[in-house]
Design an enzyme around this catalytic site. Structure first.
Site, PDB file in Angstrom:
ATOM      1  N   ASP A 181      21.004 -15.202  12.210  1.00 51.15           N
ATOM      2  CA  ASP A 181      20.412 -15.378  13.535  1.00 51.15           C
ATOM      3  C   ASP A 181      19.971 -16.833  13.722  1.00 51.15           C
ATOM      4  O   ASP A 181      20.634 -17.747  13.213  1.00 51.15           O
ATOM      5  CB  ASP A 181      19.232 -14.407  13.672  1.00 51.15           C
ATOM      6  CG  ASP A 181      19.036 -13.926  15.099  1.00 51.15           C
ATOM      7  OD1 ASP A 181      18.626 -14.736  15.942  1.00 51.15           O
ATOM      8  OD2 ASP A 181      19.291 -12.741  15.366  1.00 51.15           O
ATOM      9  N   HIS A 241      14.323 -15.974  18.224  1.00 50.35           N
ATOM     10  CA  HIS A 241      15.031 -14.691  18.214  1.00 50.35           C
ATOM     11  C   HIS A 241      15.107 -14.072  16.819  1.00 50.35           C
ATOM     12  O   HIS A 241      14.842 -12.878  16.627  1.00 50.35           O
ATOM     13  CB  HIS A 241      16.431 -14.937  18.780  1.00 50.35           C
ATOM     14  CG  HIS A 241      17.266 -13.735  19.014  1.00 50.35           C
ATOM     15  ND1 HIS A 241      18.124 -13.221  18.071  1.00 50.35           N
ATOM     16  CD2 HIS A 241      17.410 -12.954  20.112  1.00 50.35           C
ATOM     17  CE1 HIS A 241      18.765 -12.187  18.565  1.00 50.35           C
ATOM     18  NE2 HIS A 241      18.353 -12.002  19.812  1.00 50.35           N
ATOM     19  N   SER A 421      19.942  -6.587  20.723  1.00 55.83           N
ATOM     20  CA  SER A 421      19.411  -7.373  19.604  1.00 55.83           C
ATOM     21  C   SER A 421      18.204  -6.693  18.992  1.00 55.83           C
ATOM     22  O   SER A 421      17.943  -6.827  17.799  1.00 55.83           O
ATOM     23  CB  SER A 421      18.984  -8.767  20.084  1.00 55.83           C
ATOM     24  OG  SER A 421      20.061  -9.652  20.112  1.00 55.83           O
TER      25      SER A 421
END
Length: 600
Positions: A181, A241, A421
């Protein structure tokens, strides 16, 4: 100096006189004449773009195992230069990916037609197994505002994943989960469960941190200005994220603060591939390879090999053979790969890597248990998990660890996000619980267990949401005690597999069973072969019914088959003679069936 556009077109015109056009499978379909259309017309647009409307600047080239270019960087460089010369472009070999594929650079300011010229040259080479663009991937989540609330996604009866019911059996200890990520920003509710990872972003324009690949996966932020990542794309603050994803999986629990992680006894290895505007396939491929214990040139060996990979990222288009090769190799090493289906409210078949084989493709559900409005869907979705839906309030999103910095890191925080996600780490966390509860489980067995123990979605889903809503407690209970309680029948007599010849069969006599075979019959196969893409492997039931375990694939250039397949054989009588049928379907490669076994 790069050749001018006019010179490139002249070079292509000359080269087109006798060049052969090839289909994606490498079969000659036409011979170009000087008056024919340019060769680029035979190359689909999807094979020329890094993102929709953006011409690729790099290509990933997989050579067949017997090609000199498959092993020699010098030969791959010479081949790149030659291909570029034929296409009228400057093509340079950049590096060898962990899968053995070559990354070649096309430079900047090329049109899709320019890229297509180079792609066509590689496709025309019979020693090339595949050539695909180095595509750009982006985080698959929609951020929202911060507000504290309970984690409905873990325990609410309607649409939660029934996680607390699993914690009496396992918390994920002994398992490392690689979060591929944006990296990791320091957070005290995660720090105790973070182990070493790696920064795989090679391009400094994407990395933001001022350097290329290194052992520091810290997330410096991925903010960008309006139009910086493409015309019409608005300004965006840093997402942090990867840290949000990591918190869902393994936030520290019972520490009197913050949130609980699904597999809070597990460890997180941050593997950085997404930076400003996203991240490229080539970096993601190497990250998958390294995280699962494979070797990547120039990168130190991984001391925290992951048994679970989480990829909450994606891009448009089919799963390329380059990406599929990395995923298949990771799964063959024993690593589960959980992937976001995507947030486009479209069929996942058009979005990679959620449409790849051997992944657990995850759709997102809302707090009512319906498919989230943004979630992708389709027959390639394997399972659904809570992803949140914040249109009716932030408390309906997924709360996890974050940072308050708009651009660079500031103070640690918590925030609600929504997206596939957010759904994917629920499944990665569950996979870690399962692996911890029963270390002998293969990736295929873990996927099967998650699907078989899912419950029907409480809400509606149009288009396909997989096996249903994952249930952690039920799934952990199903695998606890291990598969060793089953009965295994083996054949260890080696048999040669003739090159491009007739199929061979190896038999196992099953006795002492009652009733039918299970719906998750385990078929473990050990084959040594120099090019497994040539192989077709099938299981033949006692009544003659054939179950294909592996089809031939020209894009599968790896060696050997050492994996366990799961077959729904519930319609077959267990007792009788079962056969493994193996056939080599193309010339130049040979191998041996070393052994195989059935576990009921």
């Amino acid at each position: 100096m790069r050749t001018s556009p006019s010179l490139r077109r002249k070079l292509v015109s000359v080269a087109a006189v006798s060049a052969a056009l090839f289909s994606a499978a490498g079969t000659t379909v036409a011979v170009a004449q000087e008056s024919a259309a340019p060769r680029a017309a035979a190359v689909p647009t999807a094979q020329t773009e890094a993102a929709p409307g953006v011409a690729a600047e790099r290509l990933i080239v997989g050579y067949k195992s017997g090609a000199t270019e498959a092993k020699s960087n010098k030969a791959a460089e010479a081949d790149a230069v030659a291909k570029g010369k034929e296409a009228g472009e400057d093509v340079d070999f950049q590096r060898r990916l962990g899968t053995g594929a070559a990354l070649v650079d096309l430079g900047a300011d090329l049109t899709r037609t320019d890229v297509a010229d180079v792609v066509a040259e590689y496709k025309a080479d019979p020693q090339v197994a595949y050539v695909v663009p180095d595509r750009l991937n982006t985080p698959q989540a929609d951020p929202n505002d911060t507000e504290y609330a309970k984690q409905w996604d873990l325990f609410e009866a309607t649409a939660g994943m029934n996680v607390p019911g699993a914690w009496n059996t396992t918390t994920g200890s002994g398992v490392t989960v690689a979060v591929i990520d944006t990296g990791y920003v320091a957070h005290t509710d995660l720090a105790a469960n973070i182990v070493a990872g790696y920064d795989f972003i090679a391009d400094t324009a994407v990395s933001v941190d001022g350097d290329g690949r290194d052992s520091n996966p810290a997330d410096p932020g991925d903010h960008y200005a309006a139009n910086e990542c493409g015309s019409g794309i608005p300004v965006s603050n840093s997402s942090w994220h990867g840290t949000h994803v990591a918190g869902t999986i393994a936030a520290v629990t019972n520490n009197s603060k913050g949130i609980a992680g699904i597999a809070y006894g597990a460890k997180i290895s941050p593997v950085r591939v997404l930076g400003k505007c996203g991240g490229y396939d080539s970096d993601i491929i190497d990250a998958i390879t390294w995280a699962s214990g494979g070797t990547v040139s120039g990168v130190p060996a991984n001391t925290n090999v992951a048994k679970v990979i989480n990829m909450s990222l994606g891009g448009d288009g089919a799963c390329t053979t380059a990406t599929q090769s990395a995923i298949t190799a990771a799964v063959n090493r024993g690593t589960v790969v959980a992937v976001a289906a995507g947030n486009d409210n479209e069929n996942v078949s058009g979005h990679s890597p959620g449409n790849c084989n051997n992944v657990i493709s995850v759709a997102a559900t809302s707090r009512t248990g319906a498919k989230a409005s943004y979630s992708n869907y389709g027959s390639l979705v394997d399972i659904s998990a809570p992803g949140g839906q914040t249109s009716t309030g932030t408390a309906n999103g997924i709360l996890s660890t974050l940072n308050s910095g708009a651009t660079t890191a500031s103070t640690e925080s918590y925030a609600y996000y929504q997206g596939t996600s957010m759904a994917t780490p629920h499944i990665a966390g569950l996979a870690a619980l399962l692996k911890s509860a029963n270390s002998s489980l293969t990736p295929a067995q873990i996927e099967t267990a998650i699907k078989n123990n899912a419950r029907a979605l409480p809400g509606a889903c149009s288009g396909g949401c997989g096996a249903g809503l994952a249930d952690a407690a039920k799934t952990v209970a199903a695998v606890s005690g291990g598969t060793s309680t089953g009965t295994t029948f083996s054949n260890t007599t080696a048999a040669s597999i003739p090159d491009n010849g007739s199929a061979i069969e190896s038999s196992i006599a099953v006795t002492g069973r009652t009733g039918n075979a299970p719906s998750a019959l385990q078929v473990a196969v050990d084959i040594t072969h120099t090019y497994r893409g040539d192989l077709v492997v099938s299981l033949v039931a006692p009544d003659g019914t054939v179950y294909t375990l592996k089809s031939a694939s020209s894009s599968d250039s790896a060696d050997n088959v050492n994996t366990t397949y799961t077959v729904n054989a519930s319609s077959e009588t267990a007792n009788g003679t079962w056969k493994l049928r193996v056939q080599d379907t193309a010339a130049q490669d040979t191998g041996t069936l070393n052994s195989w076994k059935l576990t009921f």
